[in-house]
Design a protein around this motif. Structure first.
Motif, PDB file in Angstrom:
ATOM      1  N   GLN A 112      -1.671  10.881   4.876  1.00 38.44           N
ATOM      2  CA  GLN A 112      -0.916  12.136   4.912  1.00 38.44           C
ATOM      3  C   GLN A 112      -1.846  13.338   4.953  1.00 38.44           C
ATOM      4  OE1 GLN A 112       1.620  11.817   1.466  1.00 38.44           O
ATOM      5  NE2 GLN A 112       3.261  10.812   2.588  1.00 38.44           N
ATOM      6  N   VAL A 118      -1.599   5.976   1.438  1.00 35.78           N
ATOM      7  CA  VAL A 118      -0.608   6.927   1.969  1.00 35.78           C
ATOM      8  C   VAL A 118      -1.106   8.354   1.817  1.00 35.78           C
ATOM      9  CG1 VAL A 118       1.726   7.826   1.676  1.00 35.78           C
ATOM     10  CG2 VAL A 118       1.326   5.367   1.563  1.00 35.78           C
ATOM     11  N   GLU A 119      -1.678   8.679   0.663  1.00 36.71           N
ATOM     12  CA  GLU A 119      -2.180  10.042   0.447  1.00 36.71           C
ATOM     13  C   GLU A 119      -3.307  10.378   1.418  1.00 36.71           C
ATOM     14  OE1 GLU A 119      -3.305  10.142  -3.617  1.00 36.71           O
ATOM     15  OE2 GLU A 119      -1.240  10.104  -4.381  1.00 36.71           O
ATOM     16  N   GLU A 156       8.141   9.242   1.301  1.00 38.39           N
ATOM     17  CA  GLU A 156       7.753   9.531  -0.076  1.00 38.39           C
ATOM     18  C   GLU A 156       6.905   8.401  -0.669  1.00 38.39           C
ATOM     19  OE1 GLU A 156      11.303  10.292  -2.204  1.00 38.39           O
ATOM     20  OE2 GLU A 156      11.778  12.143  -1.120  1.00 38.39           O
ATOM     21  N   GLY A 157       6.262   7.637   0.180  1.00 32.98           N
ATOM     22  CA  GLY A 157       5.410   6.563  -0.310  1.00 32.98           C
ATOM     23  C   GLY A 157       4.273   7.099  -1.162  1.00 32.98           C
ATOM     24  N   LYS A 158       3.806   6.278  -2.084  1.00 29.79           N
ATOM     25  CA  LYS A 158       2.741   6.692  -2.985  1.00 29.79           C
ATOM     26  C   LYS A 158       1.584   5.704  -2.885  1.00 29.79           C
ATOM     27  CE  LYS A 158       5.864   8.901  -6.301  1.00 29.79           C
ATOM     28  NZ  LYS A 158       6.322   8.928  -7.724  1.00 29.79           N
ATOM     29  N   GLY A 159       0.426   6.169  -3.292  1.00 29.75           N
ATOM     30  CA  GLY A 159      -0.744   5.330  -3.280  1.00 29.75           C
ATOM     31  C   GLY A 159      -1.892   5.990  -2.557  1.00 29.75           C
ATOM     32  N   LYS A 187       0.817  -1.216   0.000  1.00 34.74           N
ATOM     33  CA  LYS A 187       0.000   0.000   0.000  1.00 34.74           C
ATOM     34  C   LYS A 187       0.849   1.264   0.000  1.00 34.74           C
ATOM     35  CE  LYS A 187      -3.957  -2.220   0.324  1.00 34.74           C
ATOM     36  NZ  LYS A 187      -4.984  -2.205  -0.734  1.00 34.74           N
ATOM     37  N   GLY A 188       2.176   1.115   0.041  1.00 32.89           N
ATOM     38  CA  GLY A 188       3.066   2.283  -0.015  1.00 32.89           C
ATOM     39  C   GLY A 188       3.605   2.745   1.309  1.00 32.89           C
ATOM     40  N   TRP A 234       3.860   6.750   7.278  1.00 33.16           N
ATOM     41  CA  TRP A 234       3.399   7.355   6.022  1.00 33.16           C
ATOM     42  C   TRP A 234       3.984   8.760   5.872  1.00 33.16           C
ATOM     43  CZ3 TRP A 234       0.526   5.565  10.066  1.00 33.16           C
ATOM     44  CH2 TRP A 234      -0.031   6.512  10.937  1.00 33.16           C
TER      45      TRP A 234
END
Length: 279
Positions: free
Chosen positions: A126, A122-123, A116-119, A86-87, A113
């Motif tokens: 964040q 994570v978004e 620089e994780g993506k997905g 999931k990032g 989180w």
């Protein structure tokens, strides 16, 4: 489970001996396993990760074993794999035990989180953490403003220096960038500087490094007109300071200058200490 294929002739032969082939296939089992993983992940995300993000945290650290461990129990490797997919950044930790931290550590897992994780997951985390952090900083600024800045302005000061201990009554030591940013938005000149102070009741102890935080509202440079409608700003402090100085001056005139003028004097000579007591 690896893919399994059965040819039609073999399927007919099996049907003749055991009946219709309505047993679960490897594909069925894989789908069931994936559904179970998805359900566990959704529960972990909603019950553990999102509540932490909504109070401004950037990570969660959980104990892998013991009665307080989360419901994955023996499936921590599965949880780690899903979280990485999931990032999220997952790190294995160990917390030492014993009075001196020399005992055998308990295994821990950190889910973060903040990098620089993506997905989408994570978004979402964040975004929730960012909203909570902005609200937290705004609330803490309001408390610092009322506890320290406003009383000094009400005593006619246009600047104040606070110690680390006084600032950390509200802000953490790692909140420096956020404190500087919100002070700038509020039109207040802020500076954190390193100093040396002496410990001890009479200030004769060993000198140690410390920090002081300077806040000033002598002038305001308006970079964003929204400050005119904001609260807890330098403009508020300047108004309070101006009223305080007017109040002090009027009191000085009433108690010292006007009585002298009433008896015909055109000047008054005062000791410096008397002036300091007033101003």
């Amino acid at each position: 489970f690896p893919p399994v294929g059965v040819t039609p002739p073999l399927a007919e032969l099996l049907d003749a001996f055991v009946g219709d082939n309505d047993l679960a296939t490897a594909d069925d089992l894989r789908r069931e396993a994936e559904d179970a993983r998805s359900q566990k992940w959704a529960s972990f995300r909603d019950e553990t990760l999102l509540p932490a993000a909504r109070v401004g945290r950037q990570n969660v650290v959980l104990q892998v074993t013991g009665r307080k461990s989360w419901k994955f129990r023996d499936d921590w490797d599965m949880l780690e794999d899903v979280a990485r997919g999931k990032g999220l950044a997952v790190e294995k930790l160990s917390r030492s035990r014993g009075p001196k931290g020399k005992g055998k550590g308990k295994p821990m897992l950190s889910f973060s989180w903040a990098g620089e994780g993506k997905g989408p997951v994570v978004e979402r985390l964040q975004a929730a953490a960012s909203i909570a952090q902005r609200h937290r900083i705004k609330t803490l600024w309001s408390k610092l403003f009322k506890r320290w800045l406003l009383p000094f302005a009400d005593n006619a000061f246009n600047a104040v220096s606070l110690t680390d201990r006084e600032v950390q009554t509200f802000f953490r030591s790692d909140d420096g960038p956020e404190l500087e940013a919100i002070a700038k938005r509020k039109g207040i000149i802020y500076q954190c500087r390193s100093v040396q102070v002496r410990r001890g009741s009479k200030g004769k102890g060993k000198a140690v490094d410390a920090r002081e935080h300077d806040f000033a509202w002598r002038r305001v440079t308006v970079e964003d007109v929204s400050i005119l409608e904001d609260v807890h700003t330098a403009l508020d402090l300047m108004k309070v300071t101006a009223r305080a100085r007017q109040r002090i001056w009027e009191g000085f005139c009433r108690s010292t200058l006007r009585p002298a003028a009433a008896v015909g004097k055109t000047c008054v000579i005062l000791p410096w200490g008397a002036v300091l007591n007033t101003f």
